[in-house]
Design a protein around this motif. Structure first.
Motif, PDB file in Angstrom:
ATOM      1  N   ALA A   1      -2.641   7.517  10.354  1.00 56.26           N
ATOM      2  CA  ALA A   1      -1.341   6.889  10.102  1.00 56.26           C
ATOM      3  C   ALA A   1      -1.189   5.606  10.918  1.00 56.26           C
ATOM      4  O   ALA A   1      -0.629   4.617  10.429  1.00 56.26           O
ATOM      5  CB  ALA A   1      -0.211   7.859  10.432  1.00 56.26           C
ATOM      6  N   MET A   2      -1.684   5.598  12.155  1.00 58.61           N
ATOM      7  CA  MET A   2      -1.598   4.401  12.993  1.00 58.61           C
ATOM      8  C   MET A   2      -2.452   3.273  12.431  1.00 58.61           C
ATOM      9  O   MET A   2      -2.029   2.118  12.416  1.00 58.61           O
ATOM     10  CB  MET A   2      -2.002   4.734  14.433  1.00 58.61           C
ATOM     11  N   LYS A   3      -3.645   3.583  11.936  1.00 58.64           N
ATOM     12  CA  LYS A   3      -4.498   2.566  11.331  1.00 58.64           C
ATOM     13  C   LYS A   3      -3.841   2.010  10.072  1.00 58.64           C
ATOM     14  O   LYS A   3      -3.855   0.808   9.830  1.00 58.64           O
ATOM     15  CB  LYS A   3      -5.872   3.137  11.001  1.00 58.64           C
ATOM     16  N   LYS A   4      -3.263   2.901   9.256  1.00 62.48           N
ATOM     17  CA  LYS A   4      -2.609   2.463   8.020  1.00 62.48           C
ATOM     18  C   LYS A   4      -1.419   1.563   8.328  1.00 62.48           C
ATOM     19  O   LYS A   4      -1.200   0.563   7.655  1.00 62.48           O
ATOM     20  CB  LYS A   4      -2.141   3.671   7.200  1.00 62.48           C
ATOM     21  N   GLN A   5      -0.663   1.901   9.370  1.00 65.04           N
ATOM     22  CA  GLN A   5       0.520   1.116   9.713  1.00 65.04           C
ATOM     23  C   GLN A   5       0.152  -0.314  10.071  1.00 65.04           C
ATOM     24  O   GLN A   5       0.900  -1.235   9.786  1.00 65.04           O
ATOM     25  CB  GLN A   5       1.275   1.765  10.868  1.00 65.04           C
ATOM     26  N   ASN A   6      -0.988  -0.521  10.688  1.00 66.38           N
ATOM     27  CA  ASN A   6      -1.412  -1.856  11.103  1.00 66.38           C
ATOM     28  C   ASN A   6      -2.234  -2.584  10.056  1.00 66.38           C
ATOM     29  O   ASN A   6      -2.571  -3.742  10.244  1.00 66.38           O
ATOM     30  CB  ASN A   6      -2.201  -1.759  12.413  1.00 66.38           C
ATOM     31  N   GLN A   7      -2.562  -1.927   8.968  1.00 65.85           N
ATOM     32  CA  GLN A   7      -3.385  -2.521   7.919  1.00 65.85           C
ATOM     33  C   GLN A   7      -2.572  -3.534   7.118  1.00 65.85           C
ATOM     34  O   GLN A   7      -1.485  -3.229   6.620  1.00 65.85           O
ATOM     35  CB  GLN A   7      -3.902  -1.417   7.002  1.00 65.85           C
ATOM     36  N   SER A   8      -3.097  -4.741   6.984  1.00 66.96           N
ATOM     37  CA  SER A   8      -2.408  -5.786   6.233  1.00 66.96           C
ATOM     38  C   SER A   8      -2.525  -5.526   4.735  1.00 66.96           C
ATOM     39  O   SER A   8      -3.591  -5.155   4.236  1.00 66.96           O
ATOM     40  CB  SER A   8      -2.998  -7.156   6.570  1.00 66.96           C
ATOM     41  N   LEU A   9      -1.434  -5.731   4.022  1.00 68.78           N
ATOM     42  CA  LEU A   9      -1.421  -5.549   2.564  1.00 68.78           C
ATOM     43  C   LEU A   9      -1.857  -6.813   1.832  1.00 68.78           C
ATOM     44  O   LEU A   9      -2.086  -6.780   0.630  1.00 68.78           O
ATOM     45  CB  LEU A   9      -0.015  -5.161   2.104  1.00 68.78           C
ATOM     46  N   ILE A  10      -1.924  -7.919   2.568  1.00 68.55           N
ATOM     47  CA  ILE A  10      -2.278  -9.217   1.984  1.00 68.55           C
ATOM     48  C   ILE A  10      -3.418  -9.823   2.805  1.00 68.55           C
ATOM     49  O   ILE A  10      -3.668  -9.387   3.933  1.00 68.55           O
ATOM     50  CB  ILE A  10      -1.057 -10.164   1.943  1.00 68.55           C
ATOM     51  N   PRO A  11      -4.089 -10.844   2.272  1.00 69.65           N
ATOM     52  CA  PRO A  11      -5.170 -11.475   3.038  1.00 69.65           C
ATOM     53  C   PRO A  11      -4.685 -11.998   4.401  1.00 69.65           C
ATOM     54  O   PRO A  11      -3.564 -12.504   4.526  1.00 69.65           O
ATOM     55  CB  PRO A  11      -5.615 -12.625   2.131  1.00 69.65           C
ATOM     56  N   GLU A  12      -5.541 -11.866   5.398  1.00 65.48           N
ATOM     57  CA  GLU A  12      -5.224 -12.236   6.779  1.00 65.48           C
ATOM     58  C   GLU A  12      -4.818 -13.707   6.926  1.00 65.48           C
ATOM     59  O   GLU A  12      -4.062 -14.045   7.825  1.00 65.48           O
ATOM     60  CB  GLU A  12      -6.424 -11.943   7.692  1.00 65.48           C
TER      61      GLU A  12
END
Length: 162
Positions: free
Chosen positions: A124-135
């Protein structure tokens, strides 16, 4: 006791006048010229909800807003509506955590411990920090997004992200 009252009232009048001068001088000519700014953020042709939009002017305070479910946003500079007039570069940040994921709800330490034991906390912590758009869209310098905010407007912009 009357001397003490006289002394304090003699001190209060100049003090009050001084404060009035200081307060009236604050923000007069030094305040940035702001204009209302709104728009929509689309990612791959669809509205992007929960994204943070930031306009960075040349030499002034930044303006920020959050997109609603339809991808629409309105910018504020601090607590004031609008963005600084002039050329602005823009950035957009959208992470999986901004969509109300597992860690978005209030949790007790026991809840977090239960997630850790179940092996879902780290995920869940990794998912929370995962960008939904290109960096590249995360910073105004790399996003390629730039807009001119005018005093007369309308300042309605469509930010199309690929």
């Amino acid at each position: 006791m009357t001397k003490q009252v006289q002394w304090s009232s003699r001190l209060m009048v100049p003090l009050a006048l001084g404060m009035l001068i200081v307060v009236s001088g604050c923000g007069g000519g030094d305040a940035p010229k702001l204009a209302p700014v709104s728009g929509v953020v689309n990612f791959k042709g669809a509205p992007l909800a929960g994204a943070q939009v930031t306009f960075v002017p040349e030499g002034g305070p930044v303006a920020m807003g959050i997109t609603d479910l339809e991808g629409k946003f309105k910018l504020k500079t601090g607590t004031m509506e609008g963005a600084m007039v002039g050329h602005c570069k823009a950035s957009v940040n959208a992470s999986a955590g901004s969509d109300g994921g597992d860690l978005a709800k209030p949790m007790t330490p026991e809840d977090m411990q239960a997630m850790a034991i179940a092996g879902t906390l780290e995920k869940a912590m990794k998912k929370q920090n995962q960008s939904l758009i290109p960096e590249k869209y995360k910073t105004a310098e790399t996003s390629g997004l730039a807009y001119d905010v005018t005093a007369k407007g309308p300042n309605e912009f469509t930010l199309d992200l690929q």
